[in-house]
Design an enzyme around this catalytic site. Structure first.
Site, PDB file in Angstrom:
ATOM      1  N   SER A 221      38.394  12.121  29.014  1.00 51.54           N
ATOM      2  CA  SER A 221      39.423  11.158  29.385  1.00 51.54           C
ATOM      3  C   SER A 221      38.846   9.754  29.369  1.00 51.54           C
ATOM      4  O   SER A 221      37.657   9.558  29.661  1.00 51.54           O
ATOM      5  CB  SER A 221      39.953  11.458  30.792  1.00 51.54           C
ATOM      6  OG  SER A 221      38.962  11.168  31.773  1.00 51.54           O
ATOM      7  N   ASP A 222      39.666   8.767  28.992  1.00 51.93           N
ATOM      8  CA  ASP A 222      39.257   7.404  29.288  1.00 51.93           C
ATOM      9  C   ASP A 222      39.071   7.325  30.801  1.00 51.93           C
ATOM     10  O   ASP A 222      39.658   8.100  31.566  1.00 51.93           O
ATOM     11  CB  ASP A 222      40.306   6.405  28.799  1.00 51.93           C
ATOM     12  CG  ASP A 222      39.719   5.018  28.563  1.00 51.93           C
ATOM     13  OD1 ASP A 222      38.625   4.737  29.096  1.00 51.93           O
ATOM     14  OD2 ASP A 222      40.340   4.214  27.851  1.00 51.93           O
ATOM     15  N   TRP A 223      38.253   6.383  31.246  1.00 51.75           N
ATOM     16  CA  TRP A 223      37.821   6.365  32.636  1.00 51.75           C
ATOM     17  C   TRP A 223      39.017   6.121  33.573  1.00 51.75           C
ATOM     18  O   TRP A 223      39.597   5.047  33.623  1.00 51.75           O
ATOM     19  CB  TRP A 223      36.742   5.308  32.819  1.00 51.75           C
ATOM     20  CG  TRP A 223      35.345   5.807  32.657  1.00 51.75           C
ATOM     21  CD1 TRP A 223      34.293   5.533  33.488  1.00 51.75           C
ATOM     22  CD2 TRP A 223      34.802   6.658  31.643  1.00 51.75           C
ATOM     23  NE1 TRP A 223      33.145   6.163  33.049  1.00 51.75           N
ATOM     24  CE2 TRP A 223      33.427   6.863  31.920  1.00 51.75           C
ATOM     25  CE3 TRP A 223      35.343   7.293  30.523  1.00 51.75           C
ATOM     26  CZ2 TRP A 223      32.602   7.652  31.131  1.00 51.75           C
ATOM     27  CZ3 TRP A 223      34.516   8.091  29.726  1.00 51.75           C
ATOM     28  CH2 TRP A 223      33.172   8.252  30.032  1.00 51.75           C
TER      29      TRP A 223
END
Length: 815
Positions: A221-223
């Site tokens: 996932s993107d952060w």
């Protein structure tokens, strides 16, 4: 080689799930008793930052749009290799790059961080970038999958894209990066795709990425993008970052136990993560090593070449290269003394060093001419840092951390910090946050400040949390009792508040900033603008008038172009257009150098004799610029994105960034240069445009169709000038009869060749079935229509110099 399937059989459900979330911001969890190591990840797109807390410097590469402007796949592979070597020095397993989103709109905050408006060019660059990085057993991460083309409400907005457009424009670079580059990691985007979060999108992550394309690595996932427990798990996400877990952990274990998520799916996720650990040789070197800052001479040379090759000569009426007999050379502009070498957000890092334009001009040309300098105007979005040289202690602010809400009790620790932006991702409060028992922290920044000029001083503060600024104990700025939402710190910060006070030269003042944060993401900004000793605008005009020639360096900075927010204006910040107009009037021998990461409005373009687009060119910016100006390097960069005359001409203008969190891609297939041609809109500078100090002639195109539908295009390019140069020949393909709603032509091949003075070189571009295909929504496959196709060879999307037609006698499905 590890038997990963056997390892998984030994793990409990709790252990498996622990591997699916990060340990902290950059590391995955490890299981020592099972000999499973942590994987270390690092930003970013134009340099390997490593762990933000290490404080180690890194090589600062040119930004992605600069790399895209080289159109040089061999060079890009070398850049990837160098990035892999940098990652090894930082003991990094996964490099979070490249960013391969499409330039859909020039105001996009991360425009500088992506390669191009064109999916084919982006895909070719991504493939070679990935191959270079992964040649060093460092996994490359393609991001952001998919449709992350605005920073506006990026955590909740839905990118609504029809199936054909999605396949032909936005998925194509990812498909090429997976199938041709064999990228080991993909990052799911924050946004939704057609109202399903990208981190939960089963069609996207499982059916297309993993099953159709055969992707065998993991999806991270993107952060902070993982927001759903069951939907993320069943939708194809493999790793939730950052850690510790927000939506998985115990919640995911419970979901497995009640059969809402299958344990077989959990096993697949674990296998993918461990496969990447095996690829990076982390099983053989499980201990995380201290990061190193290795400033390699070969990297310096590579980055200087890449920076120069990415600069685009947009216009030249004989002003360049610089003449040898200049007696007075003026270097003017807000980006002359300190240029912008890097964009903001996850692209940022601490460079080994920075070579700025004025410094490079003085060193290289100062023995031949007198070098004059003037700034001309200020362009800051946020006020600059307080000058530490004017503080009583030269090592910056005394920063004191207190447990609780008071600023004089329960001192935890103190340290000295320099700069203006203090936040957790750059090491601020790292030692305090390491103690989990301290949920409420108050911080006091203080210094004794002695101005070197009398007059009105403007101060500024904002942050994630409450803050106020005091001078000699009197409150000047209150960003504490009332706060408005702002753009900074990825939109989590408060809006800026400013205050003005009259300070006297030589007097000592106590500056104090009180700041309170709750949680794990402290951030505060402290700025100050001192009075100017002279009228710097008028000074610049006088400097220009007294010079033989002027190098005028204008642009933006990492506050204007950054992850977290889009640009609000197509114009250069502040009064730079006014400055350019005035300097061009004062001295017609002016070279305008544009130091931005994206296109800008140029109302003065017709008056300028020479314009160079430099982008954010990395640590060797100044040297590379002088290489081009002096003629030591013949410019060869070409635009990977179109420059419109005005923002209203752009493809997505009428529906960007959307309404009610719905962003409809109504321009569909007509992105970038396709839009301008289809709508007969002439851009200011077209896609593929870029001048040289020599000239080239194209002739004798021969097109032959071979077996397996391979089309070979052979032609000749002659350098008709007196110096060697690099030329980028571009091959476009289009139907002979226009198809409504589809582009007139699309880029399907290119080649960059060095050609000596007066040399004639034979070149060849090969095309395959996919270069003639479209995505059929009826058959859910790539297909070729029967009929006549144009093969168009040129030096830009507008400057088509050779043409041939081929006929396809039957429709064909492409596998």
């Amino acid at each position: 080689m590890k038997n990963i399937d056997q390892i998984i059989k030994t793990l409990t459900l709790d252990e498996k799930v622990s591997l699916l979330s990060g340990f902290n911001s950059w590391y995955t969890n490890k299981i020592e008793k099972k000999n499973i190591p942590s994987i270390k990840m690092s930003d970013g797109p134009n340099g390997v930052r490593g762990d933000s807390n290490s404080g180690k410097s890194s090589a600062c590469f040119p930004c992605a749009i600069s790399i895209g402007s080289t159109w040089d796949l061999s060079l890009i592979k070398d850049i990837g290799i160098a990035l892999g070597e940098e990652a090894q020095a930082k003991d990094v397993d996964v490099l979070l790059g490249p960013t391969i989103n499409i330039h859909r709109h020039p105001l996009g905050g991360r425009h500088f961080e992506s390669f191009s408006e064109d999916p084919f060019l982006t895909g070719k660059i991504a493939t070679n970038y990935v191959q270079g990085v992964q040649s060093k057993n460092v996994a490359a991460c393609l991001k952001h999958f998919v449709g992350n083309d605005t920073e506006y409400e990026r955590h909740s907005i839905s990118s609504n894209i029809d199936a054909q457009t999605l396949r032909e424009i936005y998925l194509l670079p990812f498909e090429m990066g997976i199938k041709e580059g064999n990228a080991k990691v993909v990052m799911s985007a924050y946004n939704k795709l057609n109202n399903i979060f990208c981190s939960s999108h089963q069609d996207l992550l499982i059916k297309i990425l993993k099953e159709e394309w055969g992707f065998d690595g993991y999806v991270v996932s993107d952060w902070g993008a993982a927001l759903e427990t069951i939907e993320n798990a069943n939708g194809g996400l493999d790793l939730e970052m950052p850690g510790p877990s927000n939506v998985w952990g115990k919640a995911l274990i419970d979901a497995v136990r009640i059969s809402e998520v299958s344990e077989k799916l959990i096993d697949d996720k674990v296998k993918r993560i461990l496969t990447v650990a095996e690829f990076s040789n982390r099983f053989q070197k499980p201990e995380i090593k201290a990061e190193q800052a290795i400033d390699q001479p070969k990297h310096r040379l590579l980055l200087r070449k890449a920076a120069a090759d990415g600069m685009v000569l947009l216009k030249n009426e004989g002003s360049l290269p610089l003449k040898k007999n200049i007696k007075k050379l003026a270097v003017i502009g807000p980006n002359a003394l300190e240029a912008q070498i890097i964009g903001g957000g996850s692209a940022s890092l601490r460079p080994h060093y920075q070579i700025h334009p004025l410094e490079a001009v003085q060193e290289r040309l100062g023995h031949e001419a007198e070098i004059l300098y003037s700034k001309g105007c200020h362009t800051h979005k946020y006020l600059p840092k307080i000058n530490e040289e004017l503080m009583e202690e030269k090592d910056g602010f005394l920063v004191e951390y207190f447990d609780g809400n008071q600023f004089d009790k329960n001192l935890i620790l103190e340290e000295h910090l320099t700069g203006s932006k203090f936040w957790v991702f750059e090491g601020f409060a790292k030692d305090v946050l390491s103690n989990e028992k301290r949920p409420n922290i108050s911080v006091k920044f203080s210094c004794k400040y002695k101005p070197d000029i009398s007059g009105l001083h403007e101060f500024e503060i904002f942050g994630i949390g409450k803050c106020r600024l005091l001078i000699d104990g009197n409150e000047l700025i209150d960003n504490w009792t009332s706060m408005d939402p702002g753009e900074a710190f990825f939109t989590f910060g408060s809006a800026s508040k400013k205050g003005v006070i009259n300070l006297q030269k030589g007097e000592t003042y106590k500056i104090e900033v009180q700041y309170n944060f709750e949680g794990n993401f402290p951030a505060v900004y402290i700025g100050c603008q001192t009075p100017d000793e002279v009228d710097i605008f008028q000074e610049a005009l006088e400097t220009a008038s007294n010079a033989d020639e002027v190098i005028l360096i204008v642009g933006t900075n990492s506050d204007w172009e950054t992850e977290g927010n889009d640009r609000a204006d197509f114009n250069l910040p502040a009064n730079q257009n006014k400055l350019i107009e005035a300097i061009l009037e004062a001295n017609q021998n002016t070279i305008v150098v544009i130091n931005t990461g994206s296109p800008i409005h140029m109302p003065w373009e017709k008056k300028a004799k020479a314009i160079i687009q430099t982008w954010f060119a990395g640590q060797e910016f100044g040297n590379a610029l002088v290489d081009i100006l002096s003629g030591e390097v013949n410019p060869s960069g070409k635009l990977p994105t179109s420059f419109p005359v005005k923002i209203e001409d752009t493809p997505a203008y009428k529906h960007y960034p959307g309404k009610d969190l719905q962003m409809n891609y109504e321009e569909k297939l007509l992105v970038g240069h396709r839009w301008y041609e289809a709508n007969s809109i002439k851009p200011l500078f077209c896609f593929g445009h870029g001048l040289s100090y020599t000239s080239f002639n194209y002739k004798n195109l021969e097109v032959a169709t071979g077996s397996d539908f391979v089309v070979t295009c052979k032609f000749e390019i002659q350098n008709t000038g007196d110096i060697s140069g690099l030329e980028i020949a571009q091959c476009y393909v289009g139907p002979a009869s226009p198809i409504p709603g589809e582009p007139c032509k699309t880029l399907q091949g290119f080649i960059k060749e060095e050609i000596g003075a007066h040399e004639l070189k034979k070149v060849e571009i090969k095309l395959g079935p996919r270069n003639f295909s479209f995505w059929s929504v009826e058959t859910n496959a790539w297909q070729i229509r029967e009929g006549s196709y144009q093969i168009l060879i040129g030096s830009s999307s507008e400057n088509i110099l050779l043409q041939a037609n081929i006929n396809l006698e039957q429709a064909l499905e492409v596998r």
